[in-house]
Design an enzyme around this catalytic site. Sequence first.
Site, PDB file in Angstrom:
ATOM      1  N   TYR A 146      -0.198  -9.873  -6.532  1.00  0.00           N
ATOM      2  CA  TYR A 146       0.423  -8.686  -7.135  1.00  0.00           C
ATOM      3  C   TYR A 146      -0.649  -7.771  -7.751  1.00  0.00           C
ATOM      4  O   TYR A 146      -0.673  -6.562  -7.488  1.00  0.00           O
ATOM      5  CB  TYR A 146       1.441  -9.099  -8.207  1.00  0.00           C
ATOM      6  CG  TYR A 146       2.016  -7.893  -8.909  1.00  0.00           C
ATOM      7  CD1 TYR A 146       2.886  -7.026  -8.240  1.00  0.00           C
ATOM      8  CD2 TYR A 146       1.661  -7.579 -10.220  1.00  0.00           C
ATOM      9  CE1 TYR A 146       3.395  -5.893  -8.863  1.00  0.00           C
ATOM     10  CE2 TYR A 146       2.172  -6.450 -10.845  1.00  0.00           C
ATOM     11  CZ  TYR A 146       3.034  -5.617 -10.158  1.00  0.00           C
ATOM     12  OH  TYR A 146       3.529  -4.482 -10.768  1.00  0.00           O
TER      13      TYR A 146
ATOM     14  N   SER B 275      -0.088  -0.055 -11.952  1.00  0.00           N
ATOM     15  CA  SER B 275       0.216  -0.979 -13.064  1.00  0.00           C
ATOM     16  C   SER B 275      -1.022  -1.128 -13.935  1.00  0.00           C
ATOM     17  O   SER B 275      -2.141  -0.810 -13.506  1.00  0.00           O
ATOM     18  CB  SER B 275       0.583  -2.345 -12.476  1.00  0.00           C
ATOM     19  OG  SER B 275       0.712  -3.322 -13.478  1.00  0.00           O
TER      20      SER B 275
END
Length: 264
Positions: free
Chosen positions: A156, A143
């Site tokens: 996360y 990401s």
Amino acid sequence: MSAYGTRWKGQWALVTGASSGIGQAIATELAASGVDLVLTARRLERLREFATKLNTKVEIIDADLEYPDAPRRIFDFTEGKGIQPALLVNNAGFGEFGEFRDLNPARQTAMVQVNCAAVVAMTHLYLPGMVERRQGDILIVASTASFQAVPYQITYAATKAFDLIFAEGLAEEVKRFGVRVCALCPGHTQSEFHEVANEPIPKQMTVHTAQYVAQTGLKALAAGKHYVICGVGNRLGMELQRLAPRRVVTAISERLFRPASARP
Ligand SMILES: NC(=O)c1ccc[n+]([C@@H]2O[C@H](COP(=O)([O-])OP(=O)(O)OC[C@H]3O[C@@H](n4cnc5c(N)ncnc54)[C@H](OP(=O)(O)O)[C@@H]3O)[C@@H](O)[C@H]2O)c1
């Protein structure tokens, strides 16, 4: 012809998290290029319905990657069918938005299991065969959150930093065996991710389609890149922020993602 040509045509690819979003888009791209598919996720009905739309051989196994034995179950399934994937896509993952002290600790540790431990386990199961065959590719979905801490999604972002560093290290380690590894780093992407994470997308952010993200990742992997950031804006942002002090970057990120409900 697709941007990644015929690299995996007539071979098998295994895609985790194939019931939705980026995983489905990657599977769709691969099927259109004549790649046979093993699809896995928890929602079996979704996988079954999706498989009917694909014009290629498809095998399905439902597995919950929160459980440490799931990767072995998936591996035994493919071994049992005599399938040796030429491409492994570690895509399954989820996030959770909010102030850390308010979040469910079990869900936070499950996130580490799915986003990190399962990636390690899946890779460790399929890599030896690839090395032996002197051929194989692994795509790991990281990401833009991999590049800095992200307040209100701290676990996360840490899991995605892990994915990027793991992929980059492995890519260098196995390149001499003809095995390619690439970390795909999308920014905000259309999928069920934000709904699952209960995360609003900040208004000023660009949102890419899952198809664009899938094509970017497969193209980069086929080109032998060790990581790729989706979109020019994200790429510039991630590379330029390295010049700023880490604490400043984290502070900007905090302002960007601070929920309206954040308590003083
Ligand atoms: N969307 C974004 O903005 C964005 C940005 C950067 C990176 N990413 C990354 O992209 C990847 C795919 O996410 P997405 O955006 O496509 O979100 P999504 O639409 O929510 O898809 C997530 C996929 O992961 C699977 N999954 C979740 N928990 C699982 C579990 N315990 N066991 C097995 N499979 C599980 C889901 O399947 P089931 O629910 O059927 O199990 C689903 O297929 C994730 O790794 C995410 O971190 C997303």
